[in-house]
Design an enzyme around this catalytic site. Structure first.
Site, PDB file in Angstrom:
ATOM      1  N   GLU A 213      -2.526  96.700  60.853  1.00 29.83           N
ATOM      2  CA  GLU A 213      -2.206  95.500  61.649  1.00 29.83           C
ATOM      3  C   GLU A 213      -1.274  94.587  60.859  1.00 29.83           C
ATOM      4  OE1 GLU A 213      -2.781  95.501  64.729  1.00 29.83           O
ATOM      5  OE2 GLU A 213      -4.120  97.234  64.679  1.00 29.83           O
TER       6      GLU A 213
ATOM      7  N   HIS B  72       2.261  95.606  61.451  1.00 28.82           N
ATOM      8  CA  HIS B  72       2.776  95.065  62.722  1.00 28.82           C
ATOM      9  C   HIS B  72       3.135  93.580  62.551  1.00 28.82           C
ATOM     10  CE1 HIS B  72       2.175  98.383  65.478  1.00 28.82           C
ATOM     11  NE2 HIS B  72       0.892  98.500  65.193  1.00 28.82           N
TER      12      HIS B  72
HETATM   13 ZN    ZN Z   1      -0.417 100.092  65.774  1.00 28.17          ZN
END
Ligand code: ZN
Length: 502
Positions: free
Chosen positions: A267, A270
């Site tokens: 995460e 991202h």
């Molecule tokens: Zn992902």
């Protein structure tokens, strides 16, 4: 730039600002729903979110937006960012306009029924419970594809939503060499290889300390906590509420320290993409990234290329041992090997680097067949199990662990799966270039200087947001469009070494 262009551009940007305000509010409502909202809040929340979503949709198909897009479409005096915005917002406008409004409403109703049916079917492990609604969902997607339009294959029209420029033909060109190499390689690992010892990472790990570990890992990769948060959820995700407000969520399992750590790194990858974009890309609604696959490449870069690599563990093992003293006498190499065990399993999200793409190929092939009408919904459980055996050498014992285990089809996300695989392929290709640009990358990472990698990503990927589409972005970065041989070489070299293949 002509006076009329300036006026039209101002109108266009004002319209986007209105859309940004609504989508930011929606993102915040949705983040809150997953993290902090009390269970009984759901009734009021769905009404509020529903109203906002309806308003956003109206703005996205507003005739005045269509007029500004048309007026600005061929205007070469615009900046490349503005042109990219017109390209993307224009595409979204045309696609949403193409579907009759009553069909959108019907689809929304069927979708909520399909989600409920899928949950029940999975609970009972009985595909028959889901089959009638899945048939309807497939039918809607086929009709959507017709409305969107395509040249060769109806699935192309759906892929376009998530991976601009991707087609069945291009997908096959990357899938075929992958399948030819990976399937026999997986067999060799199983028959000739020596699996790494996983006992070094087995044990029980207090969730509070795992949360601390996730924070330390996010700090290491340069995640800006002044422009983000870390919260607990059942299904982790990252959301960009607005510029300078990019939030990460994570989940911790008491008996698996790696799950929470790799989740945070994934995460975090991202989040870095979104934190690395300048504000004007948010204003132009180019903050979604080049594509889902490119977004996924950034999370995989941090989770796998960095987090599952030996240089990372050389630095991070003492950090881990600081928080969990039971790691004190375990070498970085032992942890590295343990986190890289290859296990063909039924569940995609638990898959390792070698088997992950095989899960995706299977889904992509079934989806394309369903949308083309070559595969019938009724045949899916059998086709699924047959492909699982052919690719991974395992056969799910029931529907819940087979055809029913992913949520995507119940919400109509046909065309989404390939992005997960493309992310892995893009990242390997980028790494080939990164290693040329930063020849001492491994030494730097082993010394804790992870930011050298992040800076490279920011310069070549993050700060560009959605300005370039995937093919163009990859060509700019690596000199060629997507080529799966980089991934094959990476996986074969890494896992031959870990498994002692000669
Ligand atoms: Zn992902």
């Amino acid at each position: 730039m002509k006076g009329t262009t300036v006026d039209t551009l101002t109108t266009y940007k004002e319209h986007l600002k209105e859309m940004n305000i609504i989508s930011s509010a929606l993102a915040l409502l949705s983040w809150d729903q997953e993290t902090h909202m009390p269970p009984h809040g759901i009734t009021a929340r769905s009404q509020v979110s529903g109203r906002f979503a309806k308003h956003l949709f109206k703005l996205a198909i507003a005739p005045e937006l269509g007029e500004t897009i048309e007026a600005l479409a061929a205007d070469s005096s615009l900046t490349i960012e503005e042109q990219a915005s017109i390209r993307d917002i224009g595409k979204q406008y045309r696609r949403q306009k193409a579907i009759p409004s009553e069909m959108i409403e019907e689809h929304a109703i069927i979708r909520s029924q399909a989600q409920a049916a899928w949950a029940e079917a999975r609970e009972q492990s009985d595909f028959a419970v889901f089959q009638p609604l899945l048939t309807k969902m497939v039918d809607y997607s086929r009709r959507f594809a017709d409305y969107y339009g395509y040249e060769d294959h109806p699935y192309d029209a759906l892929l376009e939503e998530y991976e601009p420029g991707m087609t069945v033909e291009k997908l096959q060109a990357v899938i075929e060499p992958l399948r030819e190499q990976l399937v026999p390689f997986l067999r060799r690992l199983a028959t000739e290889g020596t699996p790494p010892d996983t006992t070094p990472i087995e044990g029980s790990y207090a969730v509070d300390q795992q949360r601390e570990l996730a924070r330390v890992a996010l700090q290491l990769i340069g995640y800006d906590f002044d422009a983000g948060t870390l919260d607990d959820v059942a299904h982790p995700f990252t959301t960009a509420i607005a510029f300078d407000d990019v939030r990460v969520t994570n989940r911790y399992l008491e008996n698996q320290v790696t799950s929470g750590l790799f989740g945070a790194l994934h995460e975090g990858g991202h989040a870095l993409y979104n934190q690395g974009m300048p504000e004007n890309l948010y204003d132009l609604r180019l903050d979604g990234g080049s594509s889902n696959g490119i977004h996924e490449s950034q999370s995989r870069m941090i989770e796998n290329l960095l987090g599952r690599g030996l240089p990372f563990w050389t630095y991070f093992q003492p950090v881990l041992a600081e928080i969990f003293p039971q790691f004190r006498d375990i070498s970085p190499e032992a942890v590295y090997r343990a986190v890289n065990v290859v296990t063909p399993s039924f569940i995609r999200v638990e898959a390792d680097e070698v088997t992950y793409n095989l899960h995706i190929m299977l889904r992509a092939e079934l989806e394309a067949g369903l949308i083309a009408g070559e595969i019938q919904v009724a045949d899916l459980p059998e086709r699924w199990n047959e492909a699982m055996d052919r690719y991974l050498g395992v056969t799910p014992p029931n529907d819940a662990l087979g055809v029913l285990h992913d949520v995507h089809w119940s919400v109509g996300y046909f065309g989404y799966f390939p992005s997960y695989m493309l992310g892995n392929l893009y990242v390997s290709q980028m790494v080939t270039k990164i290693r040329q640009d930063l020849p001492n990358l491994d030494e730097r990472i082993a010394a804790g200087d992870v930011l050298v990698l992040i800076e490279w990503l920011k310069k070549h990927v993050h700060q560009l947001g959605a300005v370039y589409q995937p093919d163009e972005l990859m060509t700019r970065i690596t000199g060629q469009t997507l080529d799966s041989s980089h991934f094959i070489r990476y996986v074969e070299a890494k896992y031959s070494d870990i498994y002692g293949l000669t």
